[in-house]
Design an enzyme around this catalytic site. Structure first.
Site, PDB file in Angstrom:
ATOM      1  N   GLY A 194     -15.941  10.914  -1.849  1.00  0.00           N
ATOM      2  CA  GLY A 194     -14.938  10.250  -2.674  1.00  0.00           C
ATOM      3  C   GLY A 194     -15.416   9.847  -3.616  1.00  0.00           C
ATOM      4  O   GLY A 194     -16.401   8.707  -3.472  1.00  0.00           O
ATOM      5  N   GLY A 216     -13.513   7.885  -6.023  1.00  0.00           N
ATOM      6  CA  GLY A 216     -12.489   6.991  -6.317  1.00  0.00           C
ATOM      7  C   GLY A 216     -12.802   5.600  -6.391  1.00  0.00           C
ATOM      8  O   GLY A 216     -14.049   5.261  -6.625  1.00  0.00           O
ATOM      9  N   PHE A 217     -12.023   4.458  -6.409  1.00  0.00           N
ATOM     10  CA  PHE A 217     -12.311   3.144  -6.409  1.00  0.00           C
ATOM     11  C   PHE A 217     -13.514   2.813  -5.121  1.00  0.00           C
ATOM     12  O   PHE A 217     -14.432   2.184  -5.507  1.00  0.00           O
ATOM     13  CB  PHE A 217     -11.205   2.217  -6.338  1.00  0.00           C
ATOM     14  N   GLU A 236       7.883   2.188 -11.964  1.00  0.00           N
ATOM     15  CA  GLU A 236       7.276   2.175 -13.300  1.00  0.00           C
ATOM     16  C   GLU A 236       7.470   3.514 -13.964  1.00  0.00           C
ATOM     17  O   GLU A 236       7.793   3.464 -15.051  1.00  0.00           O
ATOM     18  CB  GLU A 236       5.738   2.264 -12.856  1.00  0.00           C
ATOM     19  N   ASP A 259      -8.009   3.646   0.988  1.00  0.00           N
ATOM     20  CA  ASP A 259      -6.722   3.853   1.570  1.00  0.00           C
ATOM     21  C   ASP A 259      -6.725   4.902   2.791  1.00  0.00           C
ATOM     22  O   ASP A 259      -5.995   4.623   3.752  1.00  0.00           O
ATOM     23  CB  ASP A 259      -5.924   4.710   0.421  1.00  0.00           C
ATOM     24  N   ALA A 286      -5.687  -0.462  -4.842  1.00  0.00           N
ATOM     25  CA  ALA A 286      -6.823  -0.198  -5.582  1.00  0.00           C
ATOM     26  C   ALA A 286      -7.878  -1.498  -5.122  1.00  0.00           C
ATOM     27  O   ALA A 286      -8.920  -1.353  -5.003  1.00  0.00           O
ATOM     28  CB  ALA A 286      -6.721  -0.093  -7.059  1.00  0.00           C
TER      29      ALA A 286
END
Length: 464
Positions: A14, A16-17, A178, A316, A327
């Protein structure tokens, strides 16, 4: 025992963050890091809805992984999707985009694969209600939002027109709130006076949430303020409802009292629920690890899988102390896992401290100049909340160029309400129909320029 000349092999699943921060923590360690991701970019997922609504471009929220990690000389990137783990042989099996297989040996494995959209057992909803987890999702949502107004302009009757001007969002968490606020701003400000037959400001935005409050995780006070702001924008809140059916022309919801109601809407967007990707189940089978209801892996306080100290699960997809899927949790857990590997390589024998998450707050952008922020005892909303939201997101955006571009885009939207990133594509229906029909008869010779055509031809739907 491993050859001391061969660097320790660390595989990170991964980009991601969590994966990115794990790789950064290993930047100066004598290890060989392999980052495996099914996409070639690092995505700033909290701003996906701004790409979908036309505020930011894809390049402002997504950076090539190789570019982000180019100065990390001990890191290589592999474009593939992890499919299985052999915990005994310490091998990761992955599939390349062309279907070929890749086998990656590891000494340490950091799992940072994140979560994917969940439809709670109704995957058939996905065809009519795209989620908001990937860059492709954001572009699809953008296409559906702006297409709806175009279709309403040429609708054959009022009923069809109202269906196209009705937007239904499922899920009252940050993304749903949002996106609902953004659609109302698009309808009331961005597209104001651009159409001739429709009044875009009359578009309906319906937000469905199963609990009794939107943004429930922010606490009653901010949840109430967010609901009040949404209603002020014209968003219709339907709380305490559960979606039971989604189709091309609307959705059916069930209330707490068991009654069902059908809502006509040609645009349904899904922002509720997440589940672990298949690799999490494969890892659980390989290691005997437990999973929670959403498929997250239950980990030890040091983020390792029970019985496998060489495997760490972050972000996550980890389940620890009911930490939220934020995040900031991913960043901190990824950095922790990377440091843990680095300390092991350095030969530190001191027992590592358990992972301790430092809550830096949560934020949700609702509309221009209006946001809610929760940071410990500090609760902000309105303009001050928006300024805090701005600072938080600028701090974590990857790269100076992205920060500068985002500031310029936000300034334009805040000052004028216009959005520069509204381009979307439509399927080439004529070409699709032609392929389905098979070979066609030869076309007549083209008409010389300037002479009258011999047959009628379709014209552009938008005049010059």
């Amino acid at each position: 025992m491993r050859d001391h000349v061969t660097p320790r092999r660390v595989v990170i699943l991964g980009g991601g963050f969590a994966g990115l921060f794990a790789a950064r923590a290993l930047r100066r360690s004598p290890v060989a890091v392999t980052v495996v991701d099914r996409r070639a970019h690092h995505l700033f997922q909290p701003l996906l809805y701004q790409c979908a609504s036309g505020i930011l471009s894809e390049g402002q929220i997504a950076q090539p992984l190789r570019g982000v990690l180019r100065r990390h000389h001990n890191v290589r990137c592999v474009l593939a999707e992890a499919t299985d783990v052999d915990a005994d042989a310490r091998l990761v099996h992955a599939r390349r985009p062309d279907g070929g297989d890749v086998v990656l040996p590891y000494d340490d494995l950091i799992v940072a694969v994140g979560m994917r959209q969940s439809y709670f057992g109704h995957d058939e909803f996905a065809a009519h209600a795209p989620g908001m987890k990937t860059l492709n999702d954001a572009l699809e949502v953008r296409r559906r939002i702006y297409r709806a107004f175009e279709m309403a302009e040429t609708a054959v009757d009022d009923r069809e027109r109202q269906q196209w001007l009705t937007f239904a969002l499922v899920g009252g968490g940050p993304t749903g709130v949002e996106l609902a606020g953004q659609i109302r701003e698009i309808a009331g400000h961005t597209l104001d006076r651009e159409f001739r037959k429709i009044d875009s400001a009359k578009a309906r935005v319906l937000l469905f949430e199963g609990s009794d409050a939107v943004l429930g995780a922010f606490g009653p006070r901010l949840a109430h303020r967010a609901a009040r702001t949404l209603r002020g924008l014209g968003v219709e809140l339907h709380l305490g409802t559960r979606v039971t059916d989604v189709g091309a022309d609307g959705l059916t919801v069930q209330g707490h009292d068991g009654t069902t109601t059908r809502f006509d809407a040609r645009t349904v967007l899904w922002t509720a629920g997440v589940e672990a990707p298949p690799i999490a189940a494969a890892l659980a089978r390989a290691t005997g690890a437990e999973q929670d209801r959403a498929g997250r892996i239950l980990v030890e306080p040091d983020l390792t899988v029970p019985g496998h100290p060489e495997i760490r699960v972050t972000g996550d997809v980890m389940s620890l102390n009911r930490l939220p899927g934020l995040a900031e949790v991913a960043m901190q857990s990824g950095a922790y896992a990377g440091r843990s590997v680095r300390h092991a390589v350095e030969g530190r024998t001191k027992e590592p401290k358990p992972f301790a998450y430092v809550d830096l707050g949560s934020a949700a952008y609702i509309a221009r100049g209006r946001a809610v922020v929760k940071a410990g005892p500090l609760h902000l909303s309105g303009l001050t909340g928006w300024l805090a939201w701005l600072f938080i997101h600028l701090a974590f955006l990857t790269g100076f160029r992205n920060r500068l571009g985002a500031v310029l885009s936000w300034s334009v939207v805040f000052a004028t309400g216009s959005r520069r990133e509204r381009a979307f594509t439509m399927p080439d229906t004529d070409a699709s129909a032609a392929r389905a029909a098979g070979p066609k008869a030869p076309e007549p010779a083209p008409t010389p320029f300037g002479s009258a055509p011999t047959t009628s031809s379709p014209t552009s739907a938008c005049g010059r």
